[in-house]
Design a protein around this motif. Structure first.
Motif, PDB file in Angstrom:
ATOM      1  N   HIS A  71     -22.377   1.702   1.040  1.00  0.00           N
ATOM      2  CA  HIS A  71     -22.114   0.685   2.056  1.00  0.00           C
ATOM      3  C   HIS A  71     -23.116  -0.440   1.895  1.00  0.00           C
ATOM      4  O   HIS A  71     -24.329  -0.198   1.783  1.00  0.00           O
TER       5      HIS A  71
ATOM      6  N   SER B 117     -24.184  -4.065   3.741  1.00  0.00           N
ATOM      7  CA  SER B 117     -24.014  -5.012   4.844  1.00  0.00           C
ATOM      8  C   SER B 117     -23.919  -6.424   4.277  1.00  0.00           C
ATOM      9  O   SER B 117     -24.125  -6.650   3.078  1.00  0.00           O
TER      10      SER B 117
ATOM     11  N   ILE C 263     -23.349   5.448   8.936  1.00  0.00           N
ATOM     12  CA  ILE C 263     -23.025   4.127   9.475  1.00  0.00           C
ATOM     13  C   ILE C 263     -22.846   4.204  10.988  1.00  0.00           C
ATOM     14  O   ILE C 263     -23.325   3.362  11.746  1.00  0.00           O
TER      15      ILE C 263
ATOM     16  N   SER D  29     -26.077   4.444  12.930  1.00  0.00           N
ATOM     17  CA  SER D  29     -26.897   3.233  12.934  1.00  0.00           C
ATOM     18  C   SER D  29     -26.172   2.044  13.548  1.00  0.00           C
ATOM     19  O   SER D  29     -26.727   0.952  13.621  1.00  0.00           O
ATOM     20  N   ASN D  30     -24.898   2.250  13.954  1.00  0.00           N
ATOM     21  CA  ASN D  30     -24.079   1.185  14.551  1.00  0.00           C
ATOM     22  C   ASN D  30     -23.915  -0.021  13.631  1.00  0.00           C
ATOM     23  O   ASN D  30     -23.779  -1.160  14.082  1.00  0.00           O
ATOM     24  N   ALA D  31     -23.929   0.217  12.319  1.00  0.00           N
ATOM     25  CA  ALA D  31     -23.730  -0.871  11.357  1.00  0.00           C
ATOM     26  C   ALA D  31     -22.265  -1.281  11.335  1.00  0.00           C
ATOM     27  O   ALA D  31     -21.367  -0.479  11.627  1.00  0.00           O
ATOM     28  N   SER D  32     -22.012  -2.533  10.997  1.00  0.00           N
ATOM     29  CA  SER D  32     -20.645  -3.026  10.951  1.00  0.00           C
ATOM     30  C   SER D  32     -19.910  -2.463   9.741  1.00  0.00           C
ATOM     31  O   SER D  32     -20.513  -2.170   8.712  1.00  0.00           O
TER      32      SER D  32
ATOM     33  N   CYS E 110     -29.451   0.121   0.210  1.00  0.00           N
ATOM     34  CA  CYS E 110     -28.099   0.360   0.728  1.00  0.00           C
ATOM     35  C   CYS E 110     -28.004   1.738   1.354  1.00  0.00           C
ATOM     36  O   CYS E 110     -28.899   2.572   1.214  1.00  0.00           O
ATOM     37  N   THR E 111     -26.911   1.964   2.064  1.00  0.00           N
ATOM     38  CA  THR E 111     -26.607   3.286   2.607  1.00  0.00           C
ATOM     39  C   THR E 111     -25.622   3.944   1.660  1.00  0.00           C
ATOM     40  O   THR E 111     -24.554   3.387   1.389  1.00  0.00           O
TER      41      THR E 111
END
Length: 313
Positions: free
Chosen positions: A119, A121, A196, A199-202, A155-156
């Motif tokens: 992932h 961002s 994700i 961490s509340n990532a988009s 990155c994740t």
């Protein structure tokens, strides 16, 4: 780089092949009727009837055949949740925040199968843009060793490695490579989705570098008592690493894990272990069998490959 996908009949694809006869590429990719490259776009026509256009003028080139696409008869399929849509990536894909997933090692006699999901961002996309992120098959191992550690820090991701002993056991039990890849992709993606969410990532969707039709992918998951239950949109595309950096990054990470494992095998044996499945691999396999025995060779190879049968008792 833009892209477009059309669904055409066999007759229309034959007309298309004739139209691009001066631009054909040989050999055509696996599963493709033909591939061509013009100044405007790269065109790949698949046996399924889908035609992929890629390049700066992909949409304009596809527009030439759009009317034919509307006339193409649709294939009859049994109703299921898999057929709610065709899982084609949306337009303006580069502007989407995605999890990309890719694998490597599937065509190598030596070494494991590795799958990575990654992932990136919006900020991370901007960061990695200057690193030369692209399909790992077009990047040297030296460059991969430099790029991958930076990706790991920025990155994740989730990395799945199917070592040879487990691979051979699954294959002997009747599982094919497609099933193995589907389960590894599914697990890697599920792992990243969980991180994700925490961490509340988009996230706008998941893009898998397509190795089988979506319906077959879901069939493989069901056979492995797994299913896609996430609400996140799931997309499939061939050569997806050229469509979005997240898939290219996953390709780099998967390849990095593969070459690192190959290094460990070489260090343990004290002998060179080539990649691929060609004549040099046959020679190395025989040398390893002579020096260390068949069981040692089997433990570091995909034993159902034809290379195994060429090793003398």
């Amino acid at each position: 780089m833009s892209h477009a996908v059309l669904q055409l009949s066999t007759a229309e694809m034959k007309k298309m092949k004739t139209h691009y006869q001066n631009h054909l590429k040989q050999p055509a990719p696996q599963g493709a009727l033909f591939a061509a490259k013009t100044d405007r776009a790269a065109i790949t026509a698949y046996k399924s009837g889908k035609v992929l256009f890629q390049g700066k003028d992909a949409e304009q080139e596809a527009a030439k055949w759009a009317d034919s696409s509307k006339k193409a008869p649709s294939q009859k399929t049994k109703p299921s949740s898999v057929n709610k849509h065709d899982y084609q990536p949306p337009d303006q894909l580069l502007h989407k925040v995605l999890i990309g997933s890719d694998e490597t090692g599937t065509g190598d006699f030596f070494g494991p199968m590795t799958v990575a999901a990654c992932h990136l961002s919006i900020e991370q996309l901007e960061t990695v843009e200057s690193w030369g992120i692209r399909d790992s098959k077009t990047v040297t191992d030296k460059d991969i060793r430099q790029i991958a550690p930076k990706l790991i820090e920025n990155c994740t991701y989730s990395l799945m490695t199917l070592h040879n002993k487990k691979y051979n056991t699954l294959q002997a039990d009747g599982m094919n490579q497609g099933q193995m890849k589907a389960m590894l992709h599914h697990q890697a993606i599920t792992n990243v989705l969980a991180r994700i969410e925490s961490s509340n990532a988009s996230l706008d969707g998941v893009l898998i570098d397509q190795f089988c039709p979506p319906a077959t992918y879901f069939k493989y998951l069901r056979s492995g008592e797994q299913s896609w239950t996430a609400k996140t949109p799931l997309y499939f595309a061939t050569k997806a690493e050229s469509l979005h950096p997240a898939v290219a990054a996953a390709s780099i990470l998967a390849r990095y894990a593969f070459i690192e494992e190959m290094d460990r095998i070489e260090d343990k044996l004290g002998m060179p272990v080539p990649k691929g499945a060609g004549a040099k691999v046959d020679q190395a396999a025989q040398a390893i069998a002579d020096a260390h025995g068949i069981e040692t060779l089997k433990a570091i190879t995909k034993w159902h490959f034809a290379n195994a049968g060429k090793v003398k008792s």
